[in-house]
Structures are given as C-alpha cells and as structure tokens.
Scaffold this motif. Structure first.
Motif, mmCIF file in Angstrom:
data_model
loop_
_atom_site.group_PDB
_atom_site.id
_atom_site.type_symbol
_atom_site.label_atom_id
_atom_site.label_comp_id
_atom_site.label_asym_id
_atom_site.label_seq_id
_atom_site.Cartn_x
_atom_site.Cartn_y
_atom_site.Cartn_z
ATOM 1 N N LEU A 1 28.153 -4.933 43.867
ATOM 2 C CA LEU A 1 29.371 -5.737 43.801
ATOM 3 C C LEU A 1 30.604 -4.849 43.916
ATOM 4 O O LEU A 1 31.546 -5.180 44.651
ATOM 5 N N ARG A 2 30.592 -3.744 43.225
ATOM 6 C CA ARG A 2 31.748 -2.851 43.249
ATOM 7 C C ARG A 2 31.938 -2.174 44.594
ATOM 8 O O ARG A 2 33.052 -1.791 44.963
ATOM 9 N N THR A 3 30.869 -2.065 45.359
ATOM 10 C CA THR A 3 30.969 -1.502 46.703
ATOM 11 C C THR A 3 31.646 -2.467 47.665
ATOM 12 O O THR A 3 32.470 -2.062 48.499
ATOM 13 N N VAL A 4 31.315 -3.750 47.545
ATOM 14 C CA VAL A 4 31.852 -4.711 48.514
ATOM 15 C C VAL A 4 33.165 -5.349 48.062
ATOM 16 O O VAL A 4 33.887 -5.900 48.895
ATOM 17 N N ALA A 5 33.491 -5.275 46.789
ATOM 18 C CA ALA A 5 34.698 -5.950 46.284
ATOM 19 C C ALA A 5 35.968 -5.556 47.037
ATOM 20 O O ALA A 5 36.806 -6.427 47.329
ATOM 21 N N PRO A 6 36.165 -4.273 47.375
ATOM 22 C CA PRO A 6 37.389 -3.912 48.094
ATOM 23 C C PRO A 6 37.500 -4.529 49.485
ATOM 24 O O PRO A 6 38.571 -4.445 50.110
ATOM 25 N N LEU A 7 36.435 -5.138 49.977
ATOM 26 C CA LEU A 7 36.466 -5.746 51.302
ATOM 27 C C LEU A 7 37.148 -7.108 51.303
ATOM 28 O O LEU A 7 37.434 -7.657 52.359
ATOM 29 N N ALA A 8 37.409 -7.667 50.126
ATOM 30 C CA ALA A 8 38.062 -8.973 50.041
ATOM 31 C C ALA A 8 39.551 -8.840 50.311
ATOM 32 O O ALA A 8 40.210 -7.923 49.797
ATOM 33 N N ARG A 9 40.067 -9.747 51.068
ATOM 34 C CA ARG A 9 41.513 -9.740 51.319
ATOM 35 C C ARG A 9 42.273 -10.058 50.038
ATOM 36 O O ARG A 9 43.367 -9.546 49.803
#
Length: 307
Positions: A223-231
């Motif tokens: 989750l912490r890896t992909v979270a920054p991908l959210a606008r």
C-alpha cells in the motif's frame, strides 16, 4: 446432527477440525438454512487466528468457519421479515454460525433471496466480494474515463472491483503476481506483475499523471508503495489495512444489508459482475480450500459445495 468444519481454539491451521453439531436454532433476526455453497475468504483464517473480534456471536468452541453462503431456508427466528421457509437465499453469517457446515444460521437483515436465473455458486460469492466491490466504487464515485489502480487484482474482491469498474467505463490497471495475469487480462484490465520489477515505475509509465483512484487489497508495504501514485490521497480506498488514514486515504465503508446484496445479485444477472470461480471443493476438502486462500496461491473465488 450435521457435519461442520471449524476450529477448537484460536490459532493456525493446526486448530482446525471436523465435528458434528445439531442444527442451530435460529434466534431473533436469524434464519436457519441448509447450506448449498459456502464462499471462502481471507477473513475466515483471520477469524480462526483470533485477529478479528466480534464475529463469534458469543458462541462456544468449537466454532464453524466461514462468513458467506447460499442455501435454502429451513426455519425462521423471531422478527424476520421478507423471507420465508423454502426460499433460496444468500447472505452473511454475522452471528457466529459459520458457513462451512451442512446447516447454519444467517443474519436475516443481511440475507436476500437468490433471484431467478442466478446459481447458488455465484450467489455464494457475492456477500463478501460483490458487495465490497460495489461499496468501494460507490465510495470513490469516479466518472467514466477515470483511471483506477487495483492493488491486488487477482483475488475475488480485486477481480470484482475491476469488472464493475470496467462496467462503469473506468480504465483499470491491476497489480499482482505473475499467476494473476491471465484472469486480470481476461476481464479487460491492464496488468503489472509485482514480481517483475518496480511496480511504481511500471504504473507511472502507464499513467504518468497519477491515478484518479486506488483500491488497495494488499496493505502494508505494498500500500505504501502505490499510495504516492494517487493524484489525491483521499481517493485511496483500502479494504484491509486500517492504517490507510495515515496516508491520507480512507477505509472502505461497508454496507452489508439486504439492499446491497440484491444490488450485487442484479449486477451479476446483468453481466456486469461475473465472479471468477477458480476452485470448487466438497465440504470434506474444506482444509485444502482454505489453505489455498490463506497461502495466497489462488486467483478469483474458491467455494465449497456442501449439498
């Protein structure tokens, strides 16, 4: 007396056992059903491990595993509306009755009739995966054309989210292990293999401007890896990891009522939701059914055919 499979104390697979039990007596707001099919979910082994409170109904050990089922109503408890003896139904066992059994009790407000044309096998997969997918996408409320990342697309909930997102004309990218590629791509999602390299880099290559929504079904480091991908971090919805508010996201708001069950069933009848059932086990093989889900080695939904 009927056969059931459950656990004699909290712990790992070693505490699981088959046992005989009399048919439960439905209490207020419950229905007794003869189980036709039980769905298998990761929540089941979490309950067995003692990691989830409040789902045992105060029942003594041994307790029966399972949270969702389809079957036929045998008896009604007090204050049950909208259901009758003989109805084919599907729903949640929220009062501790379990579903890996020949008979069990379901919570009547969280149980619905199976509509004509829908099989018991499909209906048994809808209480958890189907309604979760509806809840997640309603909560996000993304318009047609938006882009969504399903982190952990290969399981029953992930594939259901992807199917309903595609039906809403969203662009879907999913992450998973290499074994999950085929079912994800079969329903029209783009796939990122997390075993093949940098997931975030691969996702940014596909969606350079960031995702309009992220549905996380993995939690933790993933989750912490992909979270920054959210606008916008407020458009991160987690299904299992309750620490998501620390990242600015939200935990899924679940609706377990009859109306949501009926809605998911209608989506299945309409073809927008087609549960991917990858394994069907008899009750005697319930240990293997849960083991595949607990070990993360299965795609789609696993079900137990009881009768």
């Amino acid at each position: 007396m009927g056969q059931a499979w459950g656990f004699g104390r909290y712990g790992g697979p070693e505490v699981q056992e088959f046992f005989e039990r009399p048919d439960p007596v439905p209490g207020r707001g419950e229905v007794l059903i003869r189980v036709t099919v039980a769905g298998v979910n990761p929540l089941d082994h979490l309950v067995r491990s003692g990691l989830v409170d409040g789902l045992d109904g105060g029942r003594p050990f041994p307790r029966v595993l399972g949270m969702e089922a389809a079957g036929t109503v045998l008896a009604l408890g007090e204050d049950v509306d909208g259901l009758e003896v003989g109805d084919a139904v599907f729903g949640f066992a929220l009062t501790g009755g379990g579903t890996y059994a020949e008979t069990t009790v379901l919570s009547a407000p969280n149980t619905a009739r199976i509509p004509a044309g829908l099989s018991a096998s499909v209906a048994a997969t809808l209480p958890v995966a189907g309604t979760t997918a509806v809840d997640v996408l309603d909560q996000l409320g993304l318009p047609a054309g938006a882009t969504i990342l399903v982190n952990g697309i290969g399981g029953g909930v992930g594939l259901a989210v992807a199917q309903l997102a595609i039906a809403r004309e969203l662009r879907v990218i999913g992450t998973g292990s290499s074994a999950k590629r085929e079912p994800a791509e079969a329903i029209g999602a783009r796939f990122i293999d997390y075993t093949a390299g940098d997931v975030a880099a691969a996702a940014r290559e596909l969606v350079p401007d960031g995702f309009d929504g992220i549905v996380d079904l993995v939690g933790g480091t993933s989750l912490r890896t992909v979270a920054p991908l959210a606008r916008d971090p407020r458009d991160i919805i987690a299904v299992g990891d309750m620490s998501v508010p620390d990242l600015g996201g939200r935990f899924v708001e679940r609706r377990l009522d009859r109306e949501n069950l009926e809605r998911s069933a209608q989506l299945a009848l309409d073809g927008a939701l087609a549960p991917v059932i990858t394994a069907i086990h008899p009750l005697s093989d319930a240990p293997a059914a849960l083991a595949t889900v607990e070990n993360g080695h299965t795609s789609g939904k696993v079900i137990i055919k009881v009768t």
